[in-house]
Design a protein around this motif. Structure first.
Motif: not given
Length: 410
Positions: A131-133, A146
């Motif tokens: 996530s968020f990579s 999300q």
């Protein structure tokens, strides 16, 4: 009685314990669960509501074909395609109200396709080790997805990963209970812009269009905003688009990672949606402020907007490239296109005396637009600035003419 049902998706052959934990948390909170297995080789500890065979077949393939491919990437793409098709079918049938997908890189790759298939307003959560990579390109992120980092959860349950899993389970159930989905009772206008310090047309256009009976959604053209705009345009969600801030296209062609993808300024045209286009902030390239300037922009003056975002002003040659790119993207439009060209500039900072004023650069851009404007595009030149009242007045006049002609529905 459970009030909402959450579809829990993952590779049950390797993540069975974690997926069942998520399902248990949802049930403990009063929700119901449907399960979908996107694994290939192994089997879950108990049958899922939608098996790996169901998933592969929904994508027009089979588990045996995935196995016979002998390649994990090919196999997972079969499951990604099938899970996306099956989830959309199930959602349309009212089987579930929200979605949660668990995965490492393999499961996340499939999760992005699955979430992309569902419309805006469907709660969709991805619990991922990445996530968020930067591994995840912006164009693959659904507009309202999300994500939460699956910390410490690569193999087996523990107190660290349970904190992430339980939060995600509660979040998706809460979102399914609370979400107010778009109802599209009023025809929707999609508009792109930036904040009022640089672009101001939405301040007058939004209430004027609302008085005419339309709902107006303004998208912040900083990558993900344009991605959401393009996604909805491709779904024919808009009665018309006012795409007045094309900067994301410039970001893309200049090598910035603040991109809405290579299909920016094409989806409204592909769907036949009437579109008005202009040049808001066409002359600026945004890039991530804490990263190096893209190589194509090296040596040019940089303005730091904040710690996250910086901008580079385009040279005249780069503005010519931007003009050509805009014309290329619009050339394939199946619906009417008005390109409204304010000859005095495209953002508040480029006025004469402003910090970004460049008369030669603006002239180069205008000349290139005139030279390359495709035949399917109506070019409207205005002796005004994009932030002047004359611009908004002309937009409304053209819009009203479209309504009168039946081009835009009411």
């Amino acid at each position: 009685m459970s009030d909402k049902t959450i579809l829990v998706v993952g590779t049950y052959d390797t993540k069975d314990e974690e997926l069942n934990y998520i399902a248990d948390v949802i049930r403990e909170q009063g929700g119901a669960v449907a399960t979908m297995d996107i694994s290939v080789l192994g089997d879950p500890s108990a049958p899922c509501d939608y098996s790996k065979h169901d998933v592969a077949e929904a994508g027009g393939s089979s588990i045996q074909a995935a196995i016979d491919s002998g390649d994990e990437n090919t196999a997972m793409q079969i499951m990604a395609q099938g899970s996306a098709a099956l989830a959309l079918k199930l959602y349309r049938e009212g089987v579930f109200d929200g979605l949660i997908v668990l995965g490492g890189t393999m499961g996340t790759d499939a999760a992005l396709d699955l979430c992309q298939a569902l419309p805006i307003g469907v709660p969709k959560y991805v619990v991922s080790t990445v996530s968020f990579s930067p591994l995840i390109p912006p164009e693959r992120l659904p507009a309202d997805v999300q994500m939460i980092l699956w910390a410490g959860g690569l193999y087996g349950l523990n107190s660290i990963c349970k904190a992430s899993l339980s939060q995600a389970a509660g979040a998706v159930l809460g979102a399914a209970r609370a979400v107010e989905k778009p109802d599209f009772q009023k025809p929707l206008i999609g508009m792109t812009s930036f904040g009022k310090t640089v672009l101001r047309y939405m301040v007058s256009l939004k209430p004027a269009l609302e008085e005419r009976g339309y709902e107006v959604a303004v998208f912040h053209a900083t990558g993900m905003g344009g991605r959401a705009f393009e996604s909805l345009a491709g779904e024919c969600a808009f009665a018309a688009v006012l795409d007045f801030a094309p900067q994301e296209l410039g970001n893309h062609i200049m090598g910035s990672t603040i991109s809405a993808g290579p299909d920016r300024m094409t989806n409204a045209g592909a769907s036949g949606t009437p579109q008005m286009v202009s040049i808001g902030c066409y002359d600026l390239v945004d890039f991530i402020g804490w990263q190096d300037v893209p190589p194509k922009l090296a040596g040019q003056e940089v303005h730091a907007h904040n710690r996250l975002l910086s901008s580079v002003m385009m040279t005249p040659d780069q503005r010519r490239e931007m003009a050509q790119a805009m014309c290329t993207q619009l050339a394939g439009a199946k619906g009417p296109v008005n390109l409204i060209l304010p000859l005095e500039g495209g953002n508040e900072w480029d006025r004469p005396g402003g910090p970004l004023h460049d008369a030669d650069g603006l002239s180069a851009f205008i000349d290139e637009i005139r030279a390359h404007c495709p035949d399917n595009v109506t070019l409207i030149e205005l002796d005004s600035h994009i932030n002047d009242a004359e611009f908004s007045d002309r937009v409304l006049a053209e819009f009203d003419a479209w309504v009168t002609a039946g081009v835009v529905t009411t």
